[in-house]
Design an enzyme around this catalytic site. Sequence first.
Site, short mmCIF file in Angstrom:
data_model
loop_
_atom_site.label_atom_id
_atom_site.label_comp_id
_atom_site.label_asym_id
_atom_site.label_seq_id
_atom_site.Cartn_x
_atom_site.Cartn_y
_atom_site.Cartn_z
N HIS A 129 0.82 -1.21 0.00
CA HIS A 129 0.00 0.00 0.00
C HIS A 129 0.85 1.26 0.00
O HIS A 129 0.62 2.18 -0.77
CB HIS A 129 -0.92 -0.02 1.23
CG HIS A 129 -1.91 1.10 1.26
ND1 HIS A 129 -1.56 2.42 1.55
CD2 HIS A 129 -3.25 1.13 1.05
CE1 HIS A 129 -2.64 3.18 1.51
NE2 HIS A 129 -3.68 2.42 1.20
N ARG A 130 1.85 1.32 0.89
CA ARG A 130 2.82 2.42 1.00
C ARG A 130 2.30 3.68 1.66
O ARG A 130 3.05 4.64 1.82
CB ARG A 130 3.38 2.82 -0.38
CG ARG A 130 4.05 1.71 -1.15
CD ARG A 130 4.76 2.27 -2.36
NE ARG A 130 4.40 1.58 -3.57
CZ ARG A 130 4.93 1.84 -4.76
NH1 ARG A 130 5.82 2.78 -4.88
NH2 ARG A 130 4.54 1.18 -5.82
N ASP A 131 1.03 3.73 2.02
CA ASP A 131 0.53 4.97 2.63
C ASP A 131 -0.51 4.66 3.71
O ASP A 131 -1.55 5.31 3.78
CB ASP A 131 -0.06 5.89 1.56
CG ASP A 131 -0.17 7.33 2.04
OD1 ASP A 131 0.51 7.69 3.02
OD2 ASP A 131 -0.95 8.11 1.44
N ILE A 132 -0.22 3.65 4.54
CA ILE A 132 -1.10 3.36 5.67
C ILE A 132 -0.95 4.46 6.71
O ILE A 132 0.16 4.76 7.14
CB ILE A 132 -0.76 1.98 6.30
CG1 ILE A 132 -0.96 0.85 5.28
CG2 ILE A 132 -1.58 1.74 7.57
CD1 ILE A 132 -2.39 0.63 4.86
N ASN A 136 -6.32 7.06 6.08
CA ASN A 136 -6.57 6.11 5.00
C ASN A 136 -7.21 4.81 5.49
O ASN A 136 -7.35 3.87 4.71
CB ASN A 136 -5.28 5.80 4.24
CG ASN A 136 -4.86 6.94 3.35
OD1 ASN A 136 -5.66 7.84 3.07
ND2 ASN A 136 -3.61 6.94 2.92
#
Length: 270
Positions: A129-132, A136
Amino acid sequence: KLVRRIGGGGFAEVWEARTSQDVPCAVKVSLRPLDGETAQIQKELQTLELLKGLGGHPHVVSLMDVWQIGGYLVTRWELAPDEKARSLEDLLQYYQAEGQRGIPIKELFRYIYDAAQGIDFLNNQGIVHRDIKPGNLLLFWGRVKVGDLGLAKFVGASTASHTGAGTWGYLPPEAYQGRIGPAVDLYSLAATYVRLRTGREPFGDSPMEILERQKNGQPILDGLRPEEAALVREALSPDPAARPQSGAMAWVRKLYQACFPSHQAGPKPQ
């Protein structure tokens, strides 16, 4: 039909919309056209198509449509139904307004375990995902789904330049060097846990303090039990190889047992 703008950041804006059958949904539009000729963008578009084809998972926001219109990326997703608290960041602010420092711990564990199930599902599909982060993790009738999958990546931005709200302190050091793997999402989940549990940012507030603390593996864990803090510190190690390797769900179960030693089974999947 676009109903109203409900959010936005440095890479895209989000609108509440309705289908021709009047079904609510969220439409996200990139703020800049895609450079569709680059290999990176092509790969990310393939990932979107993969997500669309995966079908529904109870803890991942469903992607229903992907379009490129005039060079801009337009995607259609499930819409989080609660306007007052669409995300865990919203819920944290609600509890803080009520005088609490964070989300009550038993309620928080249900949400964090939901998120862990979504993360493990994505990671098992080869998707990081890279953007937890709290904003989000979206609320759907009292449960959490992982949302906002990868909008930052679709405008040619690298992870090193992704400094949108809430991202500083959640992205681990190796990601700034382009080294991406499941350990990235576990790190971000642990940082999210600290924020929602304590009400404080996991590594401080200024970019210089955040980067220094991340580099040295020094999160701010005031208020956590010693056994709980040890597990969080391990997941926030600057070395991805030193983090737990058994997945997000396994880590959350250990964390639950550290907080509630009399409940050895830990949280159950839903």
